[in-house]
Write an enzyme that holds these catalytic residues in place. Sequence first.
Site, PDB file in Angstrom:
ATOM      1  N   LYS A   6      -7.119  -0.568  -4.447  1.00  0.00           N
ATOM      2  CA  LYS A   6      -7.346  -1.933  -3.903  1.00  0.00           C
ATOM      3  C   LYS A   6      -8.574  -2.148  -2.974  1.00  0.00           C
ATOM      4  O   LYS A   6      -8.902  -1.038  -2.249  1.00  0.00           O
ATOM      5  CB  LYS A   6      -6.020  -2.485  -3.040  1.00  0.00           C
ATOM      6  CG  LYS A   6      -4.930  -2.775  -4.010  1.00  0.00           C
ATOM      7  CD  LYS A   6      -3.786  -3.423  -3.318  1.00  0.00           C
ATOM      8  CE  LYS A   6      -2.588  -3.649  -4.514  1.00  0.00           C
ATOM      9  NZ  LYS A   6      -1.368  -4.203  -3.885  1.00  0.00           N
ATOM     10  N   ARG A  10       3.432   2.734  -5.587  1.00  0.00           N
ATOM     11  CA  ARG A  10       2.811   2.213  -7.120  1.00  0.00           C
ATOM     12  C   ARG A  10       1.464   2.653  -7.111  1.00  0.00           C
ATOM     13  O   ARG A  10       0.420   2.057  -6.424  1.00  0.00           O
ATOM     14  CB  ARG A  10       3.088   0.766  -6.943  1.00  0.00           C
ATOM     15  CG  ARG A  10       2.651  -0.033  -8.256  1.00  0.00           C
ATOM     16  CD  ARG A  10       3.167  -1.564  -8.183  1.00  0.00           C
ATOM     17  NE  ARG A  10       2.949  -2.200  -9.364  1.00  0.00           N
ATOM     18  CZ  ARG A  10       1.849  -2.868  -9.782  1.00  0.00           C
ATOM     19  NH1 ARG A  10       0.707  -2.776  -8.976  1.00  0.00           N
ATOM     20  NH2 ARG A  10       1.605  -3.146 -10.891  1.00  0.00           N
TER      21      ARG A  10
END
Length: 271
Positions: A217, A252
């Site tokens: 991210k 994740r």
Amino acid sequence: MTILGLPNDRMIVMGILNVTPDSFADGGRFNSTELAVNRALQMISEGVDIIDIGGESTRPGAARVSADEEQSRVLPVIEKLGASGAIISIDTKQASTAKAAIEAGAQIVNDVSAGLADDEMLRTVALLGCPYIAMHSRGNSQEMVSLAVYRDVVSEVVTELNARVEEALASGIARDHLIIDPGLGFAKEAEHNWEILRNLAELKKIGLPVLIGASRKRFLGSAINAQSPDDREEASVALTALIAGQGMWGVRVHSVKPHRDAIAVARHMYE
């Protein structure tokens, strides 16, 4: 708490499988049933615990897709993986897709809206009787950036997640089927994400398994000056190693083996 027989002596690895043309890190790479199934089999060979299959991008600014389009992307993949024995979660905000995916062979519903995007989601999951991942977010993909305003991001995220947990319980979802996710990057600026990661103990006080989704991210780039999602992979693995000893239920991630190795090393060190 043991969920679907998954290990409870180490942090589990959820592998991301985006069957989409526009996801932020891997959009288009696995945008066909064959490519997606092959990628899933590769993740299985590397020791993935859960394969999280999504047919709609949830990156900031992403356009919504219809339930029919979403299902046309994910259901053939889920059905073809049925014989593999893999534990599959469906990454969706739409109740009809959640129901169709569970009926096709998925076992977990992963909802980035925690039931806020579809009024039928929580009732549907309760009827399905499956584990449910409730993630913190604010607004939809088009507006979440403007909603990243907090006085105390940790306490507000905990409060808002608690509210979603109470709503899930009131809708009939069993408490031992609930997993929470603080939603890193969803209606949060870089420093908000870092502050949450510095205070994971506050999330644990909710009393439910915690899933962390930080892989590749943008906020990781603020630490290493990396613009490309692929260039944030090493930072993602480093973060997995750092949180592996803090009692999180799972991570994740886009790659499997490096994260499994990081968890194994951290586990060895902390033991």
